[in-house]
Write an enzyme that holds these catalytic residues in place. Structure first.
Site, PDB file in Angstrom:
ATOM      1  N   THR A  71       0.840  -1.214   0.000  1.00  0.00           N
ATOM      2  CA  THR A  71       0.000   0.000   0.000  1.00  0.00           C
ATOM      3  C   THR A  71       0.870   1.257   0.000  1.00  0.00           C
ATOM      4  O   THR A  71       0.471   2.275  -0.572  1.00  0.00           O
ATOM      5  CB  THR A  71      -0.977   0.025   1.196  1.00  0.00           C
ATOM      6  OG1 THR A  71      -0.236   0.058   2.402  1.00  0.00           O
ATOM      7  CG2 THR A  71      -1.910  -1.170   1.171  1.00  0.00           C
ATOM      8  N   ASN A  72       2.020   1.193   0.620  1.00  0.00           N
ATOM      9  CA  ASN A  72       2.918   2.363   0.579  1.00  0.00           C
ATOM     10  C   ASN A  72       3.504   2.552  -0.820  1.00  0.00           C
ATOM     11  O   ASN A  72       3.679   3.679  -1.280  1.00  0.00           O
ATOM     12  CB  ASN A  72       4.033   2.236   1.625  1.00  0.00           C
ATOM     13  CG  ASN A  72       3.540   2.613   3.001  1.00  0.00           C
ATOM     14  OD1 ASN A  72       3.362   3.789   3.293  1.00  0.00           O
ATOM     15  ND2 ASN A  72       3.282   1.620   3.835  1.00  0.00           N
ATOM     16  N   MET A  90      11.005  -6.854   4.233  1.00  0.00           N
ATOM     17  CA  MET A  90      11.204  -7.648   5.442  1.00  0.00           C
ATOM     18  C   MET A  90      12.594  -8.286   5.558  1.00  0.00           C
ATOM     19  O   MET A  90      12.851  -9.031   6.497  1.00  0.00           O
ATOM     20  CB  MET A  90      10.139  -8.753   5.516  1.00  0.00           C
ATOM     21  CG  MET A  90       8.721  -8.231   5.593  1.00  0.00           C
ATOM     22  SD  MET A  90       8.438  -7.274   7.081  1.00  0.00           S
ATOM     23  CE  MET A  90       8.327  -8.611   8.247  1.00  0.00           C
ATOM     24  N   ILE A 114      16.624  -7.817   6.133  1.00  0.00           N
ATOM     25  CA  ILE A 114      17.545  -6.817   6.691  1.00  0.00           C
ATOM     26  C   ILE A 114      18.512  -6.336   5.599  1.00  0.00           C
ATOM     27  O   ILE A 114      19.091  -7.139   4.868  1.00  0.00           O
ATOM     28  CB  ILE A 114      18.352  -7.435   7.870  1.00  0.00           C
ATOM     29  CG1 ILE A 114      17.414  -7.865   8.991  1.00  0.00           C
ATOM     30  CG2 ILE A 114      19.436  -6.477   8.363  1.00  0.00           C
ATOM     31  CD1 ILE A 114      16.924  -6.769   9.901  1.00  0.00           C
ATOM     32  N   ASN A 156      13.384   4.656   4.891  1.00  0.00           N
ATOM     33  CA  ASN A 156      12.479   3.610   5.389  1.00  0.00           C
ATOM     34  C   ASN A 156      11.251   4.253   6.025  1.00  0.00           C
ATOM     35  O   ASN A 156      11.338   5.364   6.547  1.00  0.00           O
ATOM     36  CB  ASN A 156      13.212   2.765   6.440  1.00  0.00           C
ATOM     37  CG  ASN A 156      12.341   1.651   6.998  1.00  0.00           C
ATOM     38  OD1 ASN A 156      11.699   0.902   6.248  1.00  0.00           O
ATOM     39  ND2 ASN A 156      12.296   1.523   8.320  1.00  0.00           N
ATOM     40  N   HIS A 172       8.453   3.580   9.036  1.00  0.00           N
ATOM     41  CA  HIS A 172       8.179   2.751  10.215  1.00  0.00           C
ATOM     42  C   HIS A 172       6.845   3.188  10.822  1.00  0.00           C
ATOM     43  O   HIS A 172       6.620   4.384  11.003  1.00  0.00           O
ATOM     44  CB  HIS A 172       9.310   2.902  11.235  1.00  0.00           C
ATOM     45  CG  HIS A 172       9.127   2.025  12.428  1.00  0.00           C
ATOM     46  ND1 HIS A 172       9.334   0.657  12.378  1.00  0.00           N
ATOM     47  CD2 HIS A 172       8.694   2.296  13.682  1.00  0.00           C
ATOM     48  CE1 HIS A 172       9.056   0.135  13.562  1.00  0.00           C
ATOM     49  NE2 HIS A 172       8.658   1.109  14.374  1.00  0.00           N
TER      50      HIS A 172
END
Ligand code: GRF
Length: 214
Positions: free
Chosen positions: A13-14, A91, A93, A108, A110
């Site tokens: 969605t982002n 997801m 790292i 990023n 959050h």
């Protein structure tokens, strides 16, 4: 025009918010060049396809070591001549070789007000479960630069969202997305592409729009 690689793992969605902002002409001087997913079944890949943007899958489990995966990811980013990496629910790292090569060029999102509810283990619904458990009245979202510390890089933008008495983790997650994430991420990307983010230590200053630009 800066080339943007959006890294995803899930619903996207982002990513969609970024695609919509781009379609409205709100990301001046930037263009989404590719979408890289850690998960071949991510709906985010369908969103990329629908927007006519190349989608690539790169799963950590398909590589024998973390080093081999870093190498493949760097190759892919190079192939699209990436200027900016956007982590939009990615997801896997991002390790040191990538952080170093793209220092100051990885963003990023959050779903909490950093430094609350962030760091190891705080991802997805866990973030909102923790916020409800702690009984905070405000939570929100943060867009930040990525450095070697998990969720520890300089903060670009934050937006608060009220916690309501009948919130469940799912309801809160959705409201944080609608009220904060989908607005903040395109704005931060657009500011970056316009060269309007200046980082001094932990502090990001947003510079005025340059004269002569729209
Ligand atoms: C969002 O909550 C984002 O803040 C977090 O991962 C989630 C991704 O959701 N980093 P989506 O795939 O963009 O819908």
């Amino acid at each position: 025009m800066l080339k943007i690689a959006v890294l995803v793992s899930g619903g996207g969605t982002n990513l969609q918010a970024l695609l919509d902002a781009q379609a409205r002409g709100e990301i001046q001087n930037g263009q989404i060049a590719c979408v890289i997913s850690s998960n071949p079944d991510a709906y985010a890949l369908t969103r990329a396809k629908n927007a006519g943007i190349p989608g690539e899958t790169l799963s950590r489990k398909d590589f024998p070591s973390a080093e081999a995966y870093d190498h493949a990811l760097l190759d892919l980013l190079d192939r699209y001549q990436t200027d900016l990496i956007v982590l939009a629910g990615f997801m896997t790292i991002i390790r040191e070789p990538i952080v170093n090569r793209y220092s100051g060029r990885i963003i990023n999102i959050h779903p909490a007000l950093i430094p609350a509810f962030c760091g190891k283990g705080y991802y997805g619904l866990h973030v909102h479960e923790a916020a409800l458990e702690r009984g905070v009245k405000l939570t929100g979202a943060t867009v930040h630069f990525v450095n070697e510390v998990c969720d520890g890089g300089p903060i670009i933008l934050q937006k608060a969202v009220a916690v309501l008495p009948d919130d469940t983790p799912e309801r809160l997650q959705r409201r944080v997305m609608e009220e904060a994430e989908w607005k903040l991420l395109p704005l931060a990307v657009s500011l970056f592409c316009e060269g309007r983010l200046s980082v001094q230590g932990n502090t990001v200053q947003i510079l005025e729009r340059k004269e002569g630009t729209a």
